[in-house]
Design an enzyme around this catalytic site. Structure first.
Site, PDB file in Angstrom:
ATOM      1  CB  SER A  43      -0.891  -0.035   1.349  1.00  0.00           C
ATOM      2  OG  SER A  43      -0.253   0.027   2.476  1.00  0.00           O
ATOM      3  CG  ASP A  63       9.473  -2.472  -1.476  1.00  0.00           C
ATOM      4  OD1 ASP A  63       8.130  -2.197  -1.291  1.00  0.00           O
ATOM      5  OD2 ASP A  63       9.744  -3.521  -1.575  1.00  0.00           O
ATOM      6  N   GLY A  64       8.176  -0.070   0.559  1.00  0.00           N
ATOM      7  CA  GLY A  64       7.821  -0.265   2.158  1.00  0.00           C
ATOM      8  C   GLY A  64       8.450  -1.366   2.621  1.00  0.00           C
ATOM      9  CG  ASP A 109       5.867  -6.044   6.273  1.00  0.00           C
ATOM     10  OD1 ASP A 109       5.358  -5.327   5.897  1.00  0.00           O
ATOM     11  OD2 ASP A 109       6.363  -7.139   5.926  1.00  0.00           O
ATOM     12  CE  LYS A 143      10.952  -4.950   1.249  1.00  0.00           C
ATOM     13  NZ  LYS A 143       9.710  -4.341   0.966  1.00  0.00           N
ATOM     14  CD  GLU A 174       8.369  -6.679  -1.649  1.00  0.00           C
ATOM     15  OE1 GLU A 174       7.465  -5.910  -1.916  1.00  0.00           O
ATOM     16  OE2 GLU A 174       8.739  -7.036  -0.687  1.00  0.00           O
ATOM     17  CE  LYS A 208       4.703  -1.015   8.146  1.00  0.00           C
ATOM     18  NZ  LYS A 208       3.392  -0.136   8.491  1.00  0.00           N
TER      19      LYS A 208
END
EC number: 5.3.1.6
Length: 232
Positions: free
Chosen positions: A29, A82-83, A85, A95, A104, A122
């Protein structure tokens, strides 16, 4: 993460993009917000090419007319955006919440630089997971038994009531790390099991992380880098 924070991070990340770059485009997201912003940047005349880490990202990039390369076509990757976790003070990262951890990780290993986007939640003192473990479906009973013999909580990831299947056709087990002392060693141990493709522990750490603090975007630098980061 609030939508406004995602938008702020996306706008700050766009400032890192230069004409002619080949970008690694993450999944999830937070990354979707960045790709939306990248689409506007391309529409305004910016020139980049992307390497997508999932079918979802491919579809979004195509809708926004962002040129894409396959991994074989990319001579290099300048920057991954990128994001994440979870991230600890030593910039160790988990991630894979979006289910694209294997691709990724491959793209991250090929990139010259990594920039991750993360809200304050995070950042943790210790990586507690869950740790995504991508496995071949046939090996599921074996891997689950191995993990439960270690007294670890294991959950098969699902989507709409069915097992979640990655773009590569694999399953994901989410493993709680509360009882794991050394996450890096544990991830390496899992990689040695037959049937385990990859884990969400990323050996390649980010160069920088963008986050939002008190309504402002801040860039944090890896502890080994000389630039200490600052407001963006």
């Amino acid at each position: 993460m609030y939508e406004q924070e995602k938008k702020m991070l996306a706008e700050a990340a766009i400032k890192q993009v230069k004409n002619g770059m080949i970008l690694g485009l993450g999944t999830g997201s937070t990354t979707r917000s960045f790709i939306d912003a990248l689409g506007e940047w391309v529409k305004a005349g910016g020139e980049v090419q992307g390497v997508a880490t999932s079918n979802e990202t491919v579809e979004q990039a195509k809708r926004l007319n962002i040129p894409l390369l396959s991994l074989e076509e990319a001579t290099h990757i300048d920057l991954v955006i990128d994001g994440i976790d979870q991230i600890d003070p030593r910039f160790r990262v988990l991630k894979g919440g979006g289910g694209a951890l294997f691709r990724e990780k491959v793209v991250a290993l090929m990139s010259r630089e990594i920039l991750y986007l993360a809200d304050a939640s995070k950042f943790v003192h210790h990586l507690t997971g869950p740790l995504p473990v991508e496995i071949d479906a046939f090996a599921r009973p074996y891997v689950e038994r191995y993990l439960r013999d270690k007294q670890l909580d294991v959950t098969l990831r699902e989507h709409d009531g069915q097992p979640f299947v990655t773009d590569g056709g694999h399953l994901i087990l989410d493993v709680d790390l509360e009882r794991v002392q050394d996450v890096r060693h544990f991830a390496q141990e899992l990689k040695s099991l037959t049937g385990v493709l990859e884990t969400g522990y990323f050996e390649r750490q980010p160069d920088h992380v963008l986050t939002v603090e008190q309504g402002k975007v801040r860039q944090l630098a890896h502890p080994n880098l000389r630039d200490g980061g600052g407001l963006v």
